[in-house]
Structure formats: structure tokens, C-alpha cells
Design a protein around this motif. Structure first.
Motif, PDB file in Angstrom:
ATOM      1  N   ARG A  98    -120.687 -70.164  -1.996  1.00 13.83           N
ATOM      2  CA  ARG A  98    -121.456 -69.476  -0.740  1.00 13.83           C
ATOM      3  C   ARG A  98    -121.653 -67.610  -1.355  1.00 13.83           C
ATOM      4  NH1 ARG A  98    -125.329 -69.970   3.606  1.00 13.83           N
ATOM      5  NH2 ARG A  98    -126.015 -68.107   4.333  1.00 13.83           N
ATOM      6  N   GLU A  99    -120.851 -66.817  -1.719  1.00 13.50           N
ATOM      7  CA  GLU A  99    -120.486 -66.202  -2.359  1.00 13.50           C
ATOM      8  C   GLU A  99    -121.009 -66.224  -3.575  1.00 13.50           C
ATOM      9  OE1 GLU A  99    -120.644 -62.963  -1.107  1.00 13.50           O
ATOM     10  OE2 GLU A  99    -120.975 -64.091   0.610  1.00 13.50           O
ATOM     11  N   ARG A 100    -120.601 -67.190  -4.641  1.00 14.30           N
ATOM     12  CA  ARG A 100    -120.812 -67.365  -5.921  1.00 14.30           C
ATOM     13  C   ARG A 100    -122.152 -67.433  -6.186  1.00 14.30           C
ATOM     14  NH1 ARG A 100    -116.566 -71.445  -6.486  1.00 14.30           N
ATOM     15  NH2 ARG A 100    -117.834 -73.019  -7.883  1.00 14.30           N
ATOM     16  N   ILE A 101    -122.691 -69.098  -4.983  1.00 11.50           N
ATOM     17  CA  ILE A 101    -124.481 -69.288  -4.865  1.00 11.50           C
ATOM     18  C   ILE A 101    -125.558 -67.595  -5.192  1.00 11.50           C
ATOM     19  CG2 ILE A 101    -125.800 -69.930  -4.036  1.00 11.50           C
ATOM     20  CD1 ILE A 101    -123.822 -72.101  -3.268  1.00 11.50           C
ATOM     21  N   ALA A 155    -127.705 -73.214  -8.462  1.00 11.33           N
ATOM     22  CA  ALA A 155    -126.224 -73.829  -9.173  1.00 11.33           C
ATOM     23  C   ALA A 155    -125.560 -73.641 -10.090  1.00 11.33           C
ATOM     24  CB  ALA A 155    -126.848 -75.524  -8.772  1.00 11.33           C
ATOM     25  N   ARG A 156    -126.572 -74.094 -11.123  1.00 12.85           N
ATOM     26  CA  ARG A 156    -125.363 -73.961 -12.798  1.00 12.85           C
ATOM     27  C   ARG A 156    -125.074 -72.245 -12.702  1.00 12.85           C
ATOM     28  NH1 ARG A 156    -129.921 -76.265 -15.139  1.00 12.85           N
ATOM     29  NH2 ARG A 156    -131.196 -74.650 -15.641  1.00 12.85           N
ATOM     30  N   ARG A 157    -125.632 -72.026 -12.218  1.00 13.53           N
ATOM     31  CA  ARG A 157    -124.968 -70.420 -12.999  1.00 13.53           C
ATOM     32  C   ARG A 157    -124.069 -70.280 -12.127  1.00 13.53           C
ATOM     33  NH1 ARG A 157    -127.391 -64.587 -14.304  1.00 13.53           N
ATOM     34  NH2 ARG A 157    -128.091 -65.636 -15.854  1.00 13.53           N
ATOM     35  N   ALA A 158    -123.957 -71.013 -10.253  1.00 15.99           N
ATOM     36  CA  ALA A 158    -122.447 -70.411  -9.480  1.00 15.99           C
ATOM     37  C   ALA A 158    -121.403 -71.618  -9.434  1.00 15.99           C
ATOM     38  CB  ALA A 158    -122.934 -70.756  -8.754  1.00 15.99           C
ATOM     39  N   ALA A 209    -128.388 -59.871   2.849  1.00 21.45           N
ATOM     40  CA  ALA A 209    -126.397 -59.650   2.289  1.00 21.45           C
ATOM     41  C   ALA A 209    -127.172 -57.871   1.359  1.00 21.45           C
ATOM     42  CB  ALA A 209    -126.627 -60.438   1.043  1.00 21.45           C
ATOM     43  N   ASP A 210    -128.400 -58.011   0.511  1.00 21.70           N
ATOM     44  CA  ASP A 210    -128.748 -57.076  -0.145  1.00 21.70           C
ATOM     45  C   ASP A 210    -128.847 -55.096   0.639  1.00 21.70           C
ATOM     46  OD1 ASP A 210    -127.969 -57.874  -2.814  1.00 21.70           O
ATOM     47  OD2 ASP A 210    -129.869 -57.752  -3.238  1.00 21.70           O
ATOM     48  N   VAL A 211    -129.636 -55.569   1.290  1.00 20.98           N
ATOM     49  CA  VAL A 211    -129.710 -55.132   2.464  1.00 20.98           C
ATOM     50  C   VAL A 211    -128.758 -54.550   3.463  1.00 20.98           C
ATOM     51  CG1 VAL A 211    -130.541 -54.017   5.188  1.00 20.98           C
ATOM     52  CG2 VAL A 211    -132.841 -55.066   2.875  1.00 20.98           C
ATOM     53  N   GLY A 212    -127.942 -55.440   4.318  1.00 16.98           N
ATOM     54  CA  GLY A 212    -127.215 -55.252   4.609  1.00 16.98           C
ATOM     55  C   GLY A 212    -125.926 -53.984   3.292  1.00 16.98           C
ATOM     56  N   GLU A 213    -125.323 -54.332   2.458  1.00 14.72           N
ATOM     57  CA  GLU A 213    -124.962 -53.529   1.873  1.00 14.72           C
ATOM     58  C   GLU A 213    -124.948 -51.770   1.552  1.00 14.72           C
ATOM     59  OE1 GLU A 213    -124.012 -55.509  -1.850  1.00 14.72           O
ATOM     60  OE2 GLU A 213    -123.488 -57.363  -1.217  1.00 14.72           O
TER      61      GLU A 213
END
Length: 192
Positions: A24-27, A47-50, A74-78
Motif C-alpha cells: 500500500r505504501e509503495r503504491i 502498478a508498474r512503478r510500485a 496522506a499528504d494532508v496528514g503529513e
């Protein structure tokens, strides 16, 4: 006749959860990278990049929009968490400056999201991210106010409106114009 399989052992279950979390994190990382580069979040490219299969991608995110929304969350949370960390580890004004630079980077990523989503989803993105960002700015401003370096009467909404240019700049204007305008905003926020 096949024999029933034994239930997975707890260590096996933990390993599967760990693998699923890592996938999930890689995606999310792959999607974020594609958004930064060119706004292209085609599911096959993600999918390819992950380095995951299409089934793994779709098991985690049922649609392109769901994936982009999760990158946004995720970005807003960070970004929101960064405010507290910066206030604890930097002088208040330095914390505000560094956080605004991070906000500028977020603005560049958000531009890719803007191009990638329909108008209905954009309203959801803006509404969902508003509260955490206002809270983060508030925390930074309280620290600057306590340090005596913030102009009187400035609130979090004022700052967010002042940096609204971040979402209207063209890709050829990054990072020079963004940095220059952030310095102007910071100068206007500072006392004396």
C-alpha cells in the motif's frame, strides 16, 4: 478428497499484514511520484512503478479517484503533523518558514491532482483537507505569537488565503516564483 488447510499461524498473519502495508505504501509513493512528474496516474503506470500486480493495486484502491484521494489524505496528514514536529524542534519563526515551504511542495503535488480529478471530487478534496491545514497553521502561528514575532491580528485563514497563489501557479513557475512569493508573505506576517 482434499484435506482442510490449517489456519494460518499468527506469525504468518503478521507477515501478510506487513506485506500488505508495504504494498500500500509503495503504491501511494508511486502515485505521488507520478502526480509530481506529470499528473499521470494511470493505474497501470502506478502498478508498474510500485512493482505490484494489477490485482494488488485494485485490492487496495478500487479506482483512480480513490487512489488520488488517498494520496491527498496522506499528504494532508503529513503536512498537519509536520507543524507540531517543527514547533517542537525549531524556533517558532523558522518552523513557520519551513512549514510554508512544505506547503508549497504540497501545492505543486496538488496541481497534479487538480488536473487528474473531476470537479465534484475537487470539492471533496478541498473540504476534507481544510480543517487539518487550518489547525496546523494555527499551531505555528500560536508559537510565533508567543515568540513575539507575528503581526497582530493575523489568523490561520489569513495565512491560507495569502498563500493561495501556490495553487494557481503554472508548472514553469516552480520553485523560483513560489519561494520569492513565500518570502514576501513571511515578511508581511512578521512584526517590525
Amino acid at each position: 478428497m482434499s484435506r482442510p488447510q490449517p489456519a494460518p499461524q499468527p506469525a504468518t498473519q503478521r507477515a501478510r499484514r506487513s506485506d500488505a502495508t508495504e504494498n500500500r505504501e509503495r503504491i501511494l509513493h508511486a502515485a505521488r511520484g507520478l502526480l509530481q512528474e506529470n499528473g499521470d496516474v494511470a493505474m497501470a503506470a502506478v502498478a508498474r512503478r510500485a512493482g505490484v500486480g494489477q490485482a494488488t493495486l485494485y485490492r487496495n484502491f478500487t479506482s483512480r479517484e480513490a487512489l488520488i484521494m488517498e494520496v491527498h489524505r496522506a499528504d494532508v496528514g503529513e503536512l498537519a503533523l509536520a507543524a507540531g514536529e517543527l514547533v517542537r524542534t525549531r524556533p517558532p519563526w523558522g518552523a513557520l518558514e519551513e512549514w510554508l515551504v512544505r506547503l508549497a511542495d504540497f501545492g505543486r503535488i496538488k496541481r497534479g491532482m487538480t488536473d487528474a480529478l473531476q470537479a465534484a471530487t475537487l470539492a471533496e478534496l478541498a473540504t476534507e483537507g481544510y480543517g487539518p491545514i487550518i489547525d496546523a497553521i494555527d499551531e505555528l502561528l500560536r508559537a510565533c505569537r508567543a515568540d513575539g514575532r507575528l503581526r497582530e491580528g493575523v489568523d490561520a485563514r489569513d495565512v491560507l488565503l495569502l498563500v493561495g497563489f501556490l495553487w494557481r501557479m503554472g508548472p514553469d513557475e516552480w520553485p523560483d516564483r513560489a519561494q520569492r512569493l513565500l518570502r514576501v508573505v513571511l515578511a508581511g506576517l512578521r512584526t517590525g
